[in-house]
Motif scaffolding. Structure first.
Motif, PDB file in Angstrom:
ATOM      1  N   SER A  15      27.088  -8.696   8.889  1.00 12.23           N
ATOM      2  CA  SER A  15      27.124  -9.244   7.293  1.00 12.23           C
ATOM      3  C   SER A  15      28.353  -9.488   6.826  1.00 12.23           C
ATOM      4  O   SER A  15      28.613 -10.712   6.258  1.00 12.23           O
ATOM      5  CB  SER A  15      26.354  -8.134   6.305  1.00 12.23           C
ATOM      6  N   PHE A  23      20.998  -4.295  -1.978  1.00  9.73           N
ATOM      7  CA  PHE A  23      22.096  -4.976  -2.748  1.00  9.73           C
ATOM      8  C   PHE A  23      23.315  -4.591  -2.222  1.00  9.73           C
ATOM      9  O   PHE A  23      24.271  -5.263  -2.204  1.00  9.73           O
ATOM     10  CB  PHE A  23      21.934  -3.922  -4.415  1.00  9.73           C
ATOM     11  N   ILE A  59      23.952  -7.564   0.052  1.00 14.64           N
ATOM     12  CA  ILE A  59      24.270  -8.712  -0.720  1.00 14.64           C
ATOM     13  C   ILE A  59      25.825  -8.751  -1.181  1.00 14.64           C
ATOM     14  O   ILE A  59      26.322  -9.680  -0.979  1.00 14.64           O
ATOM     15  CB  ILE A  59      23.545  -8.797  -2.122  1.00 14.64           C
ATOM     16  N   GLN A  87      28.637 -11.296   0.272  1.00 15.99           N
ATOM     17  CA  GLN A  87      29.651 -11.828  -0.748  1.00 15.99           C
ATOM     18  C   GLN A  87      31.164 -11.737  -0.115  1.00 15.99           C
ATOM     19  O   GLN A  87      31.947 -12.644  -0.046  1.00 15.99           O
ATOM     20  CB  GLN A  87      29.725 -11.393  -2.010  1.00 15.99           C
ATOM     21  N   GLU A  96      25.039 -19.662  -6.564  1.00 13.98           N
ATOM     22  CA  GLU A  96      24.177 -18.574  -6.071  1.00 13.98           C
ATOM     23  C   GLU A  96      23.072 -17.926  -7.309  1.00 13.98           C
ATOM     24  O   GLU A  96      21.853 -17.860  -6.997  1.00 13.98           O
ATOM     25  CB  GLU A  96      24.653 -17.327  -5.512  1.00 13.98           C
ATOM     26  N   ALA A 124      19.129 -18.286  -7.200  1.00 15.54           N
ATOM     27  CA  ALA A 124      18.205 -17.035  -7.313  1.00 15.54           C
ATOM     28  C   ALA A 124      17.362 -17.513  -8.563  1.00 15.54           C
ATOM     29  O   ALA A 124      16.104 -16.982  -8.323  1.00 15.54           O
ATOM     30  CB  ALA A 124      19.228 -15.959  -7.678  1.00 15.54           C
ATOM     31  N   LEU A 150      16.775 -13.599  -5.071  1.00 12.02           N
ATOM     32  CA  LEU A 150      18.237 -13.651  -5.169  1.00 12.02           C
ATOM     33  C   LEU A 150      18.879 -13.383  -3.630  1.00 12.02           C
ATOM     34  O   LEU A 150      19.814 -13.995  -3.263  1.00 12.02           O
ATOM     35  CB  LEU A 150      18.491 -12.235  -5.980  1.00 12.02           C
ATOM     36  N   PHE A 151      17.949 -12.594  -2.912  1.00  9.73           N
ATOM     37  CA  PHE A 151      18.530 -12.291  -1.540  1.00  9.73           C
ATOM     38  C   PHE A 151      18.556 -13.537  -0.695  1.00  9.73           C
ATOM     39  O   PHE A 151      19.324 -13.969  -0.051  1.00  9.73           O
ATOM     40  CB  PHE A 151      17.602 -11.450  -0.735  1.00  9.73           C
ATOM     41  N   VAL A 160      21.447 -16.139  -2.000  1.00  9.88           N
ATOM     42  CA  VAL A 160      22.690 -15.453  -1.287  1.00  9.88           C
ATOM     43  C   VAL A 160      22.752 -15.628   0.294  1.00  9.88           C
ATOM     44  O   VAL A 160      23.716 -16.113   0.669  1.00  9.88           O
ATOM     45  CB  VAL A 160      23.024 -13.932  -1.749  1.00  9.88           C
ATOM     46  N   SER A 161      21.706 -15.371   0.831  1.00  7.88           N
ATOM     47  CA  SER A 161      21.753 -15.385   2.288  1.00  7.88           C
ATOM     48  C   SER A 161      21.934 -16.850   2.760  1.00  7.88           C
ATOM     49  O   SER A 161      22.298 -17.247   3.707  1.00  7.88           O
ATOM     50  CB  SER A 161      20.430 -15.009   2.753  1.00  7.88           C
ATOM     51  N   THR A 199      25.787 -18.312   1.334  1.00 16.66           N
ATOM     52  CA  THR A 199      26.964 -17.820   2.247  1.00 16.66           C
ATOM     53  C   THR A 199      26.581 -18.016   3.857  1.00 16.66           C
ATOM     54  O   THR A 199      27.344 -17.745   4.473  1.00 16.66           O
ATOM     55  CB  THR A 199      26.923 -16.376   2.181  1.00 16.66           C
TER      56      THR A 199
END
Ligand SMILES: [K+]
Ligand SMILES: [K+]
Lengths: 456, 456
Positions: free
Chosen positions: B62, B83, B86, B90, B146, B150, B172-173, B176-177, B180
């Motif tokens: 990650s 979280f 996440i 970041q 992001e 999301a 959201l996930f 972000v996934s 990033t």
């Protein structure tokens, strides 16, 4: 680009204009002649399978001294056919250029500048002078070695074969196949029958090394040994030092890694000397010879991949071998080491490597990696074979090694043509190939402002 | 070596002395913190399998935004755990250095030269000035994207998931996934449930591209769009032009090749738009994202190898991706083309490429090839997986892509550690890694005579 002179004004590039292309024509002609000769009824046993594709493939494989084959030689060819093969190995191994020059010499013709350049391209020599005597020496030496090898093996093979004719035919073929690093066999199973005969293996290793070490090295050793007046101030060239030390380092390193990888595999239950000879022989033969004392399919995947890497590196330049060549590999590694340390120049054996040579070695690697990747993807699309066998086969063709996991005969015609191209590129060298393919248009000599770019 | 100044006096090399090493310490610390956080009982579902090895692997994956995982995230983590992930993405995606600078900015600390250099190393920026405002802009932009992603995905996912909480958590996930380029999923099967939902795929592709195109490109586009007074004389940098055109050329080329290779395979019986979206999505995601709308095991070997090559090339420099990077690949190809034509200089977009950058791109390739070959041989020794799956896995780790044929969880610990190292090298860049590993001893500045060597 990286040199004082623009590349199109450098020697190597100027040579590309005609000699490289002439070289291709000669190779193609040799392949054509050999395919026709092998297709004559007198060359083949009755009832043996044979197609036009077989003819081209075996001819290309023998002229490039690779040794991959779509047919079992011992079950396909007559004694006449075998002698045609021996002839093909000679014009491939010693170099079509060398032989044609040799004939010119014999028939008393003058060698013009164009022919000299042609030869120079083939043998990749840097010194122009003394070229003719060099060629004579090369041909004489290689023939002498082959005859000696054939005698030694022929006499020894009397223990193995029922008649003296068969023993000496096997001996002659084995000696030629080893010395030219062709890797063909007429035993039907390579050197596996001699897997426990260390004498045969030792002689074969010597012959393979003599072929793969590179012609310039021979000449220098000969000068060192026999030119008495020069002896005190004789110095081996940087090329000879780099290529020879790389050759033997790789040979030793290969032996050790193979022993390590197969310690809990193929070598379980085998004595230390058996294991050692298996590893040593396969390490030697992966340099470009392609003869084997075992079945590759019995080895671990990791060993097969490691051997593929050895074949990819290949033999010395100006030898009978292929691949990216030992000097390319050595310069790549030296460059990396010195770059990482922040050194301005690459120093080795109390000499500095010329920048243009470093660039050349990087071009060779880059091209080889692209060629390698694309070939493997194409073959994995067209062929039904395992990925491991495909990687091994591609390495074997590009390294003009000729060892195989046994998929050659079952390849599609697309696959066979791709291998023919790889064998050709491996044999003439990837740089020559680049110059053959590239056009000769010069770009106008002007400059744009330079701008930096973020890298990797 | 190839430059006017010795390399140890060049900027990049001097930077190596401490910042590169500091960077490693930061990365290792981040991995340690994330593994501890993920190992807290509150982070994991009751009864889920979990080991120290899993903790380190998932944390490393990650922080390097790779996305390979030894456990099924959706079956292992609680909402708290998700979280934490996440958060890890970041600090990995936006860059540990950017974040710590950001905190320094927030808490009003002055940024010293050392910290500036450290950031510069991480984001690989060439312009020193305006660094702080650059960092602010990067962080603001990435967070904005992001949040927008999301929101869009969360609202849309109301069609897919029973509760709004679950829809927005998934949204959201996923955002972000994708942004990033981490490639993790909490659906349990990547984007396969959305294989026919072109809207989800389209949004995801946009987010992936925004992450992988490189931060400097964003900044330049922003300057181009919003800096009115500069607009007339604004010029995109050579870097932006090269990296962006290479990025999109590879994306298009990848789509076409995947369609071609699977035309008689996976795409049989599928409509043209289905096939096109499968190919486009997988081509995009191989740049470094790692999300999938299909099972790699259903594809042809040749497609899997081609995808491995795409992952090996990777994303743009200064982006959230890995691999040798687009600029390295572009400079390699440009160099080859111009060398073959005998051109003295590499001209592109009315600029000349600096020689030192060409050398750098060749170093990156050489190192990557060595690393790649050695890793594949080691894994084929230690692992029981197919060679194809190993090659794909190594490419995925080095390209910080995260796509897998499903062997990650079953690897030996040796294999897992090797992947952790590859993910790290892929993320920090192979050149940074070289400078970390290399010692700093200077060699005495003297010269030997130069001597030519025969190459390839
Ligand atoms: K051979
Ligand atoms: K990823």
């Amino acid at each position: 680009m990286m040199n004082d002179k623009p590349i199109h004004k450098q020697k190597l590039y100027r040579l590309a204009l005609t000699p490289f292309r002439l070289l291709v024509s000669y190779y193609i002609m040799a392949v054509a002649v050999v395919s026709i000769l092998l297709s004559l009824p007198v060359a083949r046993q009755k009832g043996a399978d044979w197609s036009a594709m077989d003819a081209v493939f075996v001819a290309a494989s023998s002229v490039s001294v690779t040794g991959l084959t779509t047919v079992d030689l011992s079950e396909t060819f007559t004694i006449t056919g075998i002698f045609i093969l021996i002839f093909a190995l000679q014009i491939g191994g010693i170099g079509i250029m060398t032989i044609s020059t040799f004939f010119w010499l014999i028939f008393g013709k003058k060698i013009g500048l164009k022919q000299r350049q042609l030869i120079k391209t083939d043998q990749n020599q840097l010194n122009f002078s003394g070229l003719v005597s060099l060629l004579r020496q090369i041909v004489a030496l290689i023939l002498l070695i082959e005859v000696l090898g054939a005698l030694v093996l022929g006499v020894y093979y009397l223990n193995y074969f029922p008649t003296w004719q068969e023993a000496f035919l096997q001996g002659l073929f084995a000696a030629v196949s080893a010395t030219t690093n062709a890797g063909f066999d007429i035993t039907g199973q390579s050197l596996i029958p001699f897997a426990r005969d260390y004498f045969v293996q030792f002689v074969t290793i010597i012959l393979i090394i003599l072929g793969a070490i590179g012609f310039p090295v021979w000449i220098e050793v000969k000068n060192f040994l026999f030119n008495k007046p020069l002896k005190n101030r004789f110095q081996f060239s940087l090329f000879t030092k780099i290529t020879t030390s790389t050759y033997f380092l790789l040979l030793g390193f290969g032996t050790i890694v193979i022993i390590f990888l197969e310690f809990n595999g193929y070598f379980v239950g085998k004595s230390w000397h058996e294991s050692f000879f298996y590893a040593l022989f396969q390490s030697t033969t992966m340099r470009s010879a392609g003869l084997l004392t075992l079945d590759i399919n019995d080895l671990h995947h990791s060993t097969v991949l490691f051997m593929s890497a050895l074949m990819f590196i290949g033999a010395s330049p100006s030898s009978v071998g292929g691949g990216i060549r030992t000097t390319t590999f050595a310069l790549n590694i030296l460059f990396l080491y010195h770059y990482a340390r922040g050194n301005r120049s690459i120093k080795v054996f109390k000499r500095e490597i010329h920048q243009a040579d470093v660039i050349k070695s990087l071009v060779v690697l880059l091209l080889a990696v692209l060629l390698y990747g694309i070939s493997i993807i194409i073959l994995s699309y067209t062929e039904d074979a395992s990925l491991l066998a495909i990687i091994f086969e591609v390495s074997s063709a590009f390294g003009t090694c000729g060892a195989s996991m046994g998929i050659t005969a079952d390849l599609t015609n697309t696959g066979k043509w791709l291998l023919i191209i790889l064998m050709f590129i491996g044999r003439v060298g990837i740089l020559s190939f680049l110059f053959i393919m590239s056009s000769n248009e010069k770009e106008p000599d002007f400059h744009y402002p330079k701008e930096r770019v973020i890298i990797g």
